[in-house]
Design a protein around this motif. Sequence first.
Motif, PDB file in Angstrom:
ATOM      1  N   LEU A   1      58.596 -68.145  44.966  1.00  0.00           N
ATOM      2  CA  LEU A   1      58.839 -67.046  44.032  1.00  0.00           C
ATOM      3  C   LEU A   1      57.546 -66.344  43.635  1.00  0.00           C
ATOM      4  CD1 LEU A   1      61.305 -68.910  41.625  1.00  0.00           C
ATOM      5  CD2 LEU A   1      61.929 -67.229  43.377  1.00  0.00           C
ATOM      6  N   SER A   2      57.585 -65.013  43.645  1.00  0.00           N
ATOM      7  CA  SER A   2      56.487 -64.235  43.070  1.00  0.00           C
ATOM      8  C   SER A   2      56.631 -64.283  41.548  1.00  0.00           C
ATOM      9  CB  SER A   2      56.564 -62.786  43.550  1.00  0.00           C
ATOM     10  OG  SER A   2      57.726 -62.151  43.019  1.00  0.00           O
ATOM     11  N   GLU A   3      55.650 -63.752  40.841  1.00  0.00           N
ATOM     12  CA  GLU A   3      55.717 -63.748  39.379  1.00  0.00           C
ATOM     13  C   GLU A   3      56.944 -62.993  38.890  1.00  0.00           C
ATOM     14  OE1 GLU A   3      52.956 -62.421  35.524  1.00  0.00           O
ATOM     15  OE2 GLU A   3      52.085 -62.516  37.542  1.00  0.00           O
ATOM     16  N   ASP A   4      57.221 -61.844  39.509  1.00  0.00           N
ATOM     17  CA  ASP A   4      58.387 -61.049  39.120  1.00  0.00           C
ATOM     18  C   ASP A   4      59.684 -61.783  39.468  1.00  0.00           C
ATOM     19  OD1 ASP A   4      59.778 -58.479  38.339  1.00  0.00           O
ATOM     20  OD2 ASP A   4      60.396 -58.609  40.441  1.00  0.00           O
ATOM     21  N   GLU A   5      59.720 -62.405  40.628  1.00  0.00           N
ATOM     22  CA  GLU A   5      60.926 -63.125  41.036  1.00  0.00           C
ATOM     23  C   GLU A   5      61.187 -64.323  40.127  1.00  0.00           C
ATOM     24  OE1 GLU A   5      61.117 -62.216  45.848  1.00  0.00           O
ATOM     25  OE2 GLU A   5      59.917 -63.893  45.093  1.00  0.00           O
ATOM     26  N   ARG A   6      60.127 -64.972  39.686  1.00  0.00           N
ATOM     27  CA  ARG A   6      60.314 -66.108  38.782  1.00  0.00           C
ATOM     28  C   ARG A   6      60.916 -65.644  37.462  1.00  0.00           C
ATOM     29  NH1 ARG A   6      58.425 -71.472  38.607  1.00  0.00           N
ATOM     30  NH2 ARG A   6      58.723 -72.325  36.522  1.00  0.00           N
ATOM     31  N   ALA A   7      60.461 -64.490  36.977  1.00  0.00           N
ATOM     32  CA  ALA A   7      61.035 -63.943  35.745  1.00  0.00           C
ATOM     33  C   ALA A   7      62.524 -63.651  35.933  1.00  0.00           C
ATOM     34  CB  ALA A   7      60.287 -62.678  35.338  1.00  0.00           C
ATOM     35  N   GLN A   8      62.885 -63.117  37.109  1.00  0.00           N
ATOM     36  CA  GLN A   8      64.297 -62.871  37.396  1.00  0.00           C
ATOM     37  C   GLN A   8      65.087 -64.177  37.472  1.00  0.00           C
ATOM     38  OE1 GLN A   8      65.203 -60.038  40.645  1.00  0.00           O
ATOM     39  NE2 GLN A   8      62.995 -59.671  40.749  1.00  0.00           N
ATOM     40  N   ALA A   9      64.474 -65.196  38.037  1.00  0.00           N
ATOM     41  CA  ALA A   9      65.160 -66.479  38.238  1.00  0.00           C
ATOM     42  C   ALA A   9      65.576 -67.120  36.921  1.00  0.00           C
ATOM     43  CB  ALA A   9      64.263 -67.425  39.025  1.00  0.00           C
ATOM     44  N   LEU A  10      64.894 -66.792  35.833  1.00  0.00           N
ATOM     45  CA  LEU A  10      65.241 -67.379  34.537  1.00  0.00           C
ATOM     46  C   LEU A  10      66.608 -66.915  34.052  1.00  0.00           C
ATOM     47  CD1 LEU A  10      61.777 -67.157  32.742  1.00  0.00           C
ATOM     48  CD2 LEU A  10      62.879 -69.170  33.729  1.00  0.00           C
ATOM     49  N   THR A  11      67.166 -65.894  34.701  1.00  0.00           N
ATOM     50  CA  THR A  11      68.540 -65.494  34.401  1.00  0.00           C
ATOM     51  C   THR A  11      69.496 -66.670  34.586  1.00  0.00           C
ATOM     52  OG1 THR A  11      68.083 -63.231  35.137  1.00  0.00           O
ATOM     53  CG2 THR A  11      70.400 -63.893  35.054  1.00  0.00           C
ATOM     54  N   LEU A  12      69.218 -67.509  35.565  1.00  0.00           N
ATOM     55  CA  LEU A  12      70.097 -68.643  35.875  1.00  0.00           C
ATOM     56  C   LEU A  12      70.161 -69.644  34.718  1.00  0.00           C
ATOM     57  CD1 LEU A  12      71.846 -70.423  37.703  1.00  0.00           C
ATOM     58  CD2 LEU A  12      69.766 -71.072  38.958  1.00  0.00           C
ATOM     59  N   PRO A  13      69.056 -70.266  34.302  1.00  0.00           N
ATOM     60  CA  PRO A  13      69.179 -71.242  33.202  1.00  0.00           C
ATOM     61  C   PRO A  13      69.610 -70.616  31.889  1.00  0.00           C
ATOM     62  CG  PRO A  13      66.863 -70.847  33.725  1.00  0.00           C
ATOM     63  CD  PRO A  13      67.669 -70.199  34.815  1.00  0.00           C
ATOM     64  N   ARG A  14      69.215 -69.365  31.635  1.00  0.00           N
ATOM     65  CA  ARG A  14      69.577 -68.735  30.363  1.00  0.00           C
ATOM     66  C   ARG A  14      71.076 -68.472  30.295  1.00  0.00           C
ATOM     67  NH1 ARG A  14      64.257 -64.732  30.261  1.00  0.00           N
ATOM     68  NH2 ARG A  14      62.790 -66.351  29.546  1.00  0.00           N
TER      69      ARG A  14
END
Length: 288
Positions: A196-209
């Motif tokens: 994951l890039s920095e931006d992709e990691r920020a998007q990935a937090l949609t899952l746990p949230r």
Amino acid sequence: MFKQITTLTDLMQWHQDNALEIGLVPTMGNLHAGHISLVKASLAQNPVTIVTIFVNPKQFGPNEDFDSYPRTLEADCELLKEALAEFENKQLIVYSPKSNDEIYPKGFQTAISVGSMTEKLCGADRPGHFDGVTTVVYRLFKISRANRAYFGQKDFQQVQVIRRMIKDLDLEIDLEMLPISRDNDGLARSSRNQYLSEDERAQALTLPRTLDLMTKILSENSWLNSGVELNKIIETTLVDSRWKYLEILDANLLEEVNENTSEVVIAGAFKVGKTRLIDNRLVKINYA
């Protein structure tokens, strides 16, 4: 004591010379803190721990990342030595097969299939994946001669499938499931997070949230009273094509929730760029 073994012959010789209880931690390597928590649990409970490091070709689909999956054996062994150093009078064996033939000898044709439990969630768009998982895990159970095996909750469907295999085939091994290991931002630890890039990691937090929100609703209401709100979240969420699935199932059977359900799993898969991530929550419920 730390020992690395790369051939089945040498592992069988080790078994002949030892008769201690064994804990097994099956991995594909590229170890992180989540894996190490499993290893430490085994070290605490068993005189011998066998960690297998094997990137299993049978559980990858034709368009998945088998060839590019990170292989970091030397670094993995260093992490394992550090974990072992925290324990006295324990043995840690790393079984890292030097070739696929050590697991699947020439002419190997058998597959273990658990059935309908593997056809939903991750199995819905990864045909054959769980057959590859159960086949390799069965082989590792037999090769390791382990008394206990340790898996993480992040792969909850995998855990339940393996539990079913153990029960159906009367395998003499106990399965221990440990809680999901998370980074500080809440993302479940995974070897694929490094993609994951920095931006992709920020998007990935949609899952746990999203899973956290659904857990809160279900924890504060009965299943029947929370149904409308939860269904609305699922429907609006799945409009986003990055979501591969978002479901609530009976945690024991991985089937639809019913009046006999006491615990559910809220499971989601979310793809960011080329990286597919999974996560889940286990929630005790009151049906009505």
